[in-house]
Design an enzyme around this catalytic site. Structure first.
Site, PDB file in Angstrom:
ATOM      1  N   LYS A  95      45.826  35.590  36.571  1.00 60.26           N
ATOM      2  CA  LYS A  95      46.400  35.707  37.922  1.00 60.26           C
ATOM      3  C   LYS A  95      45.633  34.853  38.929  1.00 60.26           C
ATOM      4  CE  LYS A  95      47.939  39.486  40.993  1.00 60.26           C
ATOM      5  NZ  LYS A  95      47.936  40.958  41.145  1.00 60.26           N
TER       6      LYS A  95
ATOM      7  N   VAL B 203      53.411  47.547  44.955  1.00 58.07           N
ATOM      8  CA  VAL B 203      53.176  48.755  45.759  1.00 58.07           C
ATOM      9  C   VAL B 203      53.889  48.739  47.109  1.00 58.07           C
ATOM     10  CG1 VAL B 203      50.971  49.375  44.688  1.00 58.07           C
ATOM     11  CG2 VAL B 203      50.970  47.802  46.623  1.00 58.07           C
TER      12      VAL B 203
ATOM     13  N   GLU C 254      51.931  44.764  34.638  1.00 61.50           N
ATOM     14  CA  GLU C 254      50.568  44.242  34.879  1.00 61.50           C
ATOM     15  C   GLU C 254      49.503  45.240  34.391  1.00 61.50           C
ATOM     16  OE1 GLU C 254      49.976  43.936  39.101  1.00 61.50           O
ATOM     17  OE2 GLU C 254      48.154  42.718  38.934  1.00 61.50           O
TER      18      GLU C 254
ATOM     19  N   CYS D 121      52.502  39.807  39.404  1.00 60.81           N
ATOM     20  CA  CYS D 121      52.645  40.607  40.618  1.00 60.81           C
ATOM     21  C   CYS D 121      52.535  39.782  41.905  1.00 60.81           C
ATOM     22  CB  CYS D 121      51.661  41.774  40.585  1.00 60.81           C
ATOM     23  SG  CYS D 121      52.266  43.130  41.621  1.00 60.81           S
TER      24      CYS D 121
HETATM   25  C1  ACM Z   1      49.725  43.474  42.981  1.00 58.14           C
HETATM   26  O1  ACM Z   1      49.490  42.264  42.944  1.00 58.14           O
HETATM   27  N1  ACM Z   1      49.416  44.267  41.968  1.00 58.14           N
HETATM   28  C2  ACM Z   1      50.359  44.077  44.155  1.00 58.14           C
END
Ligand code: ACM
Length: 264
Positions: free
Chosen positions: A110, A170, A39, A143
């Site tokens: 996203k 994370v 990402e 992510c």
């Molecule tokens: C994330 O969506 N970068 C944890």
């Protein structure tokens, strides 16, 4: 079809330094048909300010990073999916870009923004597209989208064989536990390219994963090193949706009973 990930630690705000890391791994990856990068690979993730996020974003049409990736696609006759800090007019999007020998052929923005991303990025506005790449149907998620089973299912219903998932995860092992399950319950391949390293108060968790349609982990990186992974996949395994001789994963659904899911 040979698919892979590159797990690395982009250098926040230093595109040249990030590109030399990407190059080092790409040059070794001669056999891959499809490679997924993490990402926000062109910028890094944990911005010190909104201005830093803006300064490190690039328009898709004039991105140095995408131009380099395109040259790799031409040289190796391959496709690449990368996380991308995208500037479009006044807006920033946390995007995933699909590039091939003919240039950019897909984009996803996203949908589900995580923590401080909400202060920086505009939520995705291009839906959940699926792209045809030499007969393989590719879906894209980024992510934190992993938490939402609806997004995976929509891609499966649109015929995705492979879901590419650029990430900067994370929370230790949480997504990495779920990824093979999403692969299993949608009968798709999933390529999660995660990052490593630290930026400010965030540590990234590695363990990039390629999972198969039976929930199997086909390849997994370690938690902290920069490394790449490559496996051969068989698209027929993702297209066989029969769970038993009398149960089809998608046709046996009861959408009339699921209407609560689409209420906001
Ligand atoms: C994330 O969506 N970068 C944890």
């Amino acid at each position: 079809m040979k698919v892979g990930f590159i797990q690395l630690s982009p250098v926040l705000g230093d595109l040249d330094a990030t590109m030399s890391k990407v190059k080092k791994h790409m040059d070794r990856f001669t056999a891959a048909d499809l490679v997924v990068l993490p990402e926000l690979c062109n910028s890094g993730y944990n911005f010190e300010s909104s201005q830093q996020a803006r300064d490190t974003a690039e328009p898709v049409e004039s991105s140095v990073f995408l131009e380099y990736l395109h040259s790799v696609c031409v040289r190796h006759d391959r496709y690449i999916v990368t996380g991308f800090n995208e500037r479009d007019g006044d807006r920033l999007y946390n995007s995933a870009i699909l590039i091939g020998p003919g240039g950019i052929c897909g984009k996803y923005r996203k949908l589900h923004l995580f923590l401080n991303e909400k202060d920086i990025f505009t939520p995705g506005d291009v839906g959940l597209p699926v792209f045809d790449v030499s007969g393989c149907k590719l879906g894209l998620l980024i992510c934190f989208d992993w938490v939402f089973p609806e997004a995976w299912r929509v891609l499966a219903l649109k015929g995705a064989d492979v879901i590419c998932h650029p990430s900067n995860l994370v929370i230790p092992r949480l997504a990495q536990t779920a990824i093979p399950v999403h692969a299993l319950i949608n009968r798709v391949y999933v390529i999660t390219a995660n990052r490593t390293g630290r930026e400010g108060d965030l540590s990234f968790t590695g363990l990039s994963t390629i999972a198969g349609p039976r929930g199997e982990i086909l390849c997994q990186a370690g938690p902290s090193e920069e490394e790449s992974g490559l496996v051969e996949i068989d698209l027929a395994a993702a297209r066989d949706k029969m769970v038993t001789p009398r149960n089809h994963l998608l046709q046996d659904r009861r959408p009339d009973e699921y209407l609560d899911i689409v209420k906001s």
